[in-house]
Scaffold this active site. Structure first.
Site, PDB file in Angstrom:
ATOM      1  N   MET A   1       0.849  -1.197   0.000  1.00 41.43           N
ATOM      2  CA  MET A   1       0.000   0.000   0.000  1.00 41.43           C
ATOM      3  C   MET A   1       0.890   1.255   0.000  1.00 41.43           C
ATOM      4  SD  MET A   1      -3.162  -1.191   2.373  1.00 41.43           S
ATOM      5  CE  MET A   1      -2.175  -1.899   3.639  1.00 41.43           C
TER       6      MET A   1
ATOM      7  N   ARG B   1       7.349  -4.497  14.305  1.00 44.70           N
ATOM      8  CA  ARG B   1       6.331  -5.532  14.084  1.00 44.70           C
ATOM      9  C   ARG B   1       7.028  -6.885  14.185  1.00 44.70           C
ATOM     10  NH1 ARG B   1       5.869  -4.054   7.680  1.00 44.70           N
ATOM     11  NH2 ARG B   1       8.011  -4.530   7.200  1.00 44.70           N
TER      12      ARG B   1
ATOM     13  N   SER C   1     -12.106 -44.642   5.638  1.00 43.50           N
ATOM     14  CA  SER C   1     -11.124 -43.624   5.251  1.00 43.50           C
ATOM     15  C   SER C   1     -11.785 -42.732   4.206  1.00 43.50           C
ATOM     16  CB  SER C   1      -9.866 -44.279   4.684  1.00 43.50           C
ATOM     17  OG  SER C   1      -8.974 -43.271   4.285  1.00 43.50           O
TER      18      SER C   1
ATOM     19  N   TYR D   1      -6.784 -40.330  12.266  1.00 47.94           N
ATOM     20  CA  TYR D   1      -5.526 -39.999  11.583  1.00 47.94           C
ATOM     21  C   TYR D   1      -5.802 -39.303  10.258  1.00 47.94           C
ATOM     22  CZ  TYR D   1      -6.463 -43.975   8.521  1.00 47.94           C
ATOM     23  OH  TYR D   1      -7.049 -44.807   7.622  1.00 47.94           O
TER      24      TYR D   1
END
Ligand code: PEP
Ligand code: MG
Length: 904
Positions: free
Chosen positions: A107, A363, A793, A880
């Protein structure tokens, strides 16, 4: 009246870091530094909420806002003892952007606001430095005309005709005429003359006078910074970084301090630790007699902050530590205060005006994956942070870079260095040279790496930088915008390689007496800053001891398992080294891919094309030893860990022979003529093979196919048990939609199981029987599927395909538009669509476990290694996730993050 403006200065502030959402990162941190008692020039922040309202109102200032801006100015004036617009004692301010999350260089900023024909004289009297004042004025005209009068007005000039370029040309011509090589050689009268010329040019090009009223300048600058939230660069950066459009930017209006007031003044940027390696050394760059933009824009080669920062590239330049030792000590103390306060590595900007230090920004610093990991571990060791903070300090995707290639040192030994630059982003990369961001985007593909070669680092190139495998620039320093951005992405990057002579128009690069054109290949060693001609060998860096140490801490907090999708013993070994706790998907049909596998592929095709049970059985018998050996190799590599072997799921059209030579060979092998083979191939053709005769359906039609596979799995297991090993196979059925499919298949498998145990005289094999959930119907009927299945699964590739009705192989044609037009937020084949597909997953988990409370559930679609999807799987209660070997550490860390987040 809403509060739009928040003041800071004089060791006080109306906000703090906790207000980051409304003050933006820059504003909130300035408040924080003021409260810490650090030397921050006073100022005020206009909130992000105000930005949204301002943009919604079509760029108009409300009366409330105007009033509050005036109050803010009064606050600054009273601390500074100067007045904005005063003829005798003028105050100048800067206007800077600052979003909730840092968007470096994306910016706009306007400096020196408040300089007019009237205030100029007052400032000259006050500073007794006419040269300085006119230098500040020419910078204001350049920035303001570019940012406020051109960009914010939506004017898009032709390449090379922007107002800034035209003004730079006027200055360049003057320097050339006077034989000056540096801006600092231009004297006060010449600068005054330049300012007049600049204003004439602005009028000529933009058809408007350069404003001579301080308030008009201030309002113009504030409006332009707000509008830059919707500038092209900012929008592309947000898209890449996933920053929401609604956040908006704050504007910080702050009293100017000047680093360009003479030899006692300077400006600089620093990191409290090295952002490329994480080494605990104060790291930075500075420029005497300069304004901040000179450092970040990469116009001058910056000086090293201290002696420890010196390298071959900047050895000849004086460090701040040597030139201004007192100020350096003060800065170093601030470094320590900030690290202890924020408990993180910080990125700071400072200015020295007449031997006085001011802090302009701080920052949390962007860093490479390597630096993230090293800093987190070091801070943990020093007791600054605890283990869970250490684990969450490294973003899962950052690990990618630690697992990725570096230039092979052996290859480097024998290669000649073409050029040297600063090591801005580590790792290695090779690729074809491109000279523009657009070309990088156009030419880069997963198979074709490109290296973006630019004169200087510019934030405009963000898309090209993203697309390129590596970035190389002739100018700029370690803290230039592009270096920051590249590092944030873990991208290999070298900046400031002064020997490069780039001709963008001709798409030509010259280094000494060598010339390269677009498409020629070079290699970068971003860790050392070395450029090589041609392609050098790369090696992977998986043997990283600190990574192992870090992952061991992460694993302490992880509760969900991580497996891998692997189909060969080699991949299984790699995945195991990366910490896979088993295989979540072994795609049997992958045995038949690849060039070395002609014979098994021939047998598979023979089986597919066999018209009768007997012929098919014969082909299956021939295929059996091969399938058994492959499965045995993988079970052995994963000894003691579960291996989910999915039964054949070949889309038939991918496996039938197409070329004439193969067809003739089949005709001979099956004792029929060529025409007959062609007829059988035609018979197998389906209009929609993805939903055709595949997966479990094959085994329902031809039980002997299931039988052969079960026999291969069980015999391989028995042989391993006899060798004292511990195989743990899990048989998984693909593309199911009804429990009866599972019943029929289970019956066949049970029978083979009994027969095999008898044959080997063994009491049992630890095995499980389960199903993929990849068809919406299977998810909806999960309670029934769980009557037979011992595990689920989620095949989220097919589940996504069938839920969206998007062909997984053809989304390339339209998905881009869906994302651009924001119809979808992200590609559902990369990250789970939680809103839609996610509902099916959550429903199936809940209902499957109603039938079998201990039902084991995992995911094996591609999304299984993507951090957001892993987080979602954790929330749904999966046992998992399973992903490709190189993503295993990323999934492990994501799962640890999910567990830590849930606890908090
Ligand atoms: C799936 O569909 O998600 C899956 C893992 O299977 P495949 O990609 O082999 O169809
Ligand atoms: Mg599938």
């Amino acid at each position: 009246m809403s509060k739009y403006v928040f003041c800071f200065g004089n060791k006080q502030a109306e906000g703090a870091i906790s207000d980051v959402n409304i003050l933006g990162g820059k504003g909130a941190n300035l408040c924080e530094m003021a409260i810490l008692g650090l030397p921050v020039p006073p100022g005020f922040i206009i909130s992000t909420e105000c930005c949204n309202e301002f943009l919604k109102a079509g760029g108009k200032f409300s009366d409330d806002l105007e009033k509050q801006i005036l109050q803010g100015l009064k606050h600054v004036e009273s601390i500074m003892g100067a007045r904005f617009g005063s003829v005798d004692n003028p105050l100048l301010v800067s206007c800077r952007s600052g979003a909730r999350k840092s968007m470096p260089g994306m910016m706009e900023t306007v400096l020196n606001v408040g300089l007019t024909s009237e205030t100029i004289n007052g400032l000259i009297k006050k500073t007794k430095n006419k040269r300085f004042v006119y230098d500040a004025y020419r910078r204001l005209i350049m920035m303001y005309s570019d940012v406020v009068m051109e960009k914010a007005e939506g004017i898009e000039p032709q390449e090379g005709l922007g107002i800034r370029v035209q003004l730079e040309k006027i200055m360049h011509d003057l320097k050339k005429k006077k034989y000056y090589s540096h801006d600092t050689e231009v004297n006060a009268d010449e600068l005054e003359y330049l300012c007049e010329k600049f204003k004439e040019k602005v009028k000529e090009v933009l058809n408007k006078e350069f404003p001579d009223d301080p308030m008009e300048q201030l309002k113009g600058s504030i409006a332009a910074v707000f509008k830059s939230w919707n500038g092209k660069r900012a929008i592309s950066y947000r898209k890449i970084e996933g920053i929401p459009d609604e956040w908006g930017t704050a504007v910080t209006v702050q009293s100017m301090v000047f680093g360009n007031m003479g030899d006692n003044s300077a400006t600089g940027v620093a990191f409290t630790r090295n952002p490329a390696t994480g080494e605990n050394l104060f790291y930075g760059e500075w420029l005497p007699n300069a304004q901040g933009e000179d450092v970040v824009a990469g116009i001058r080669t910056p000086y090293p902050l201290n002696e420890a920062n010196k390298s071959d590239h900047n050895d000849y330049l004086t460090s701040l530590e040597v030139r201004m030792p007192g100020i350096y000590r003060e800065l170093n103390d601030i470094r320590n205060i900030l690290e202890i306060h924020y408990k993180d590595m910080m990125d700071i900007e400072f200015t020295i005006q007449d031997a006085r230090l001011y802090m302009l920004q701080c920052r949390v610093g962007k860093r490479t994956g390597t630096a993230s990991l090293n800093i987190a571990l070091d801070m943990l060791k020093d007791g600054l942070i605890d283990e869970t903070t250490c684990v969450t300090r490294v973003m899962p995707n950052q690990l990618d870079e630690l697992l990725h290639p570096v230039v092979d040192p052996e290859a480097e030994k024998n290669a000649n260095v073409l050029a040297k630059g600063l090591p801005a982003g580590p790792g290695g990369a090779y690729g074809k040279i491109v000279f523009t961001s657009d070309d990088a985007v156009r030419l880069a593909t997963p198979q074709r790496n490109v290296i973006l070669v630019r004169e200087e680092t510019s934030p405009e190139d963000v898309e090209g930088m993203r697309a390129a495998a590596g970035i190389l620039t002739a100018r700029g320093g370690m803290t230039s915008h592009a270096a920051l951005v590249a590092r944030g992405w873990g991208k290999c990057c070298i900046v400031g390689a002064g020997a490069l002579k780039i001709d963008v128009e001709a798409k030509r690069l010259k280094v000494e007496n060598k010339t390269f054109k677009e498409g020629d290949i070079i290699t970068l060693n971003g860790t050392k800053g070395l450029v090589y001609e041609g392609m050098l060998n790369m090696i992977d860096s998986s043997e990283n001891l600190r990574l192992k140490e870090f992952m061991a801490i992460a694993d302490k907090y992880r509760t969900m398992g991580v497996r891998t999708n692997a189909d060969t013993p080699e991949d299984s070994k790699i995945a195991r080294q990366f910490g896979a706790e088993g295989i979540g998907l072994f795609r049997t049909e992958h045995m038949f891919y690849g060039t070395k596998l002609e014979e098994p592929l021939f047998l598979l095709r023979k089986m597919i094309l066999s018209p009768s049970y007997f012929e098919r059985k014969e082909a299956l018998d021939e295929l059996f030893p091969f399938v058994k050996d492959e499965i045995k190799g993988t079970l052995e590599a994963m000894d003691g860990l579960p291996v989910t072997i999915r039964l054949l799921d070949p889309p038939l059209h991918e496996f039938v022979p197409h070329n004439r030579e193969h067809v003739v060979r089949f005709a001979k092998a099956l004792h029929v003529d060529e025409k007959e083979i062609r007829r059988r191939i035609e018979d197998l053709e389906e209009s929609n093979p993805m939903m055709g005769h595949r997966g479990v359906r094959l085994g329902i039609s031809y039980p002997e196919i299931t039988e052969m596979q079960a026999k291969a799995i069980f015999e391989a297991s028995c042989e391993l048990i006899k060798q004292g090993k511990n195989p743990l196979p899990e048989i998984m059925i693909p593309v199911t939609c009804d429990v009866n499919e599972l019943k029929v298949t289970k019956k066949i498998i049970d029978q083979v199981y009994e027969e095999t145990l008898k044959k080997f005289s063994l009491p049992k094999i630890e095995y499980k029987f389960g199903t993929m959930i990849e068809i919406p119907r299977a998810a909806l009927l999960a309670n029934k599927m769980a009557e037979i299945a011992e595990f689920f699964s989620f095949g989220t590739n097919d589940l996504t395909q069938m839920t969206f009705g998007f062909s997984r192989d053809d989304t390339g044609n339209f998905l881009g538009e869906y994302l651009d037009k924001k119809i979808l937020e992200s590609d559902p084949f990369q990250t789970i669509d939680q809103e839609g597909v996610g509902q099916l997953i959550a429903y199936a988990v809940e209902n499957g476990r109603k039938t079998k409370p201990n039902l084991k559930i995992g995911i094996c679609g591609e999304q299984g290694g993507e951090p957001k999807s892993v987080d979602f799987c954790y929330k749904c209660g999966l046992n998992y996730v399973s992903c490709s070997p190189y993503r295993v550490p990323i999934a492990r860390l994501s799962a640890a993050h999910a567990a830590i987040k849930a606890k908090k």
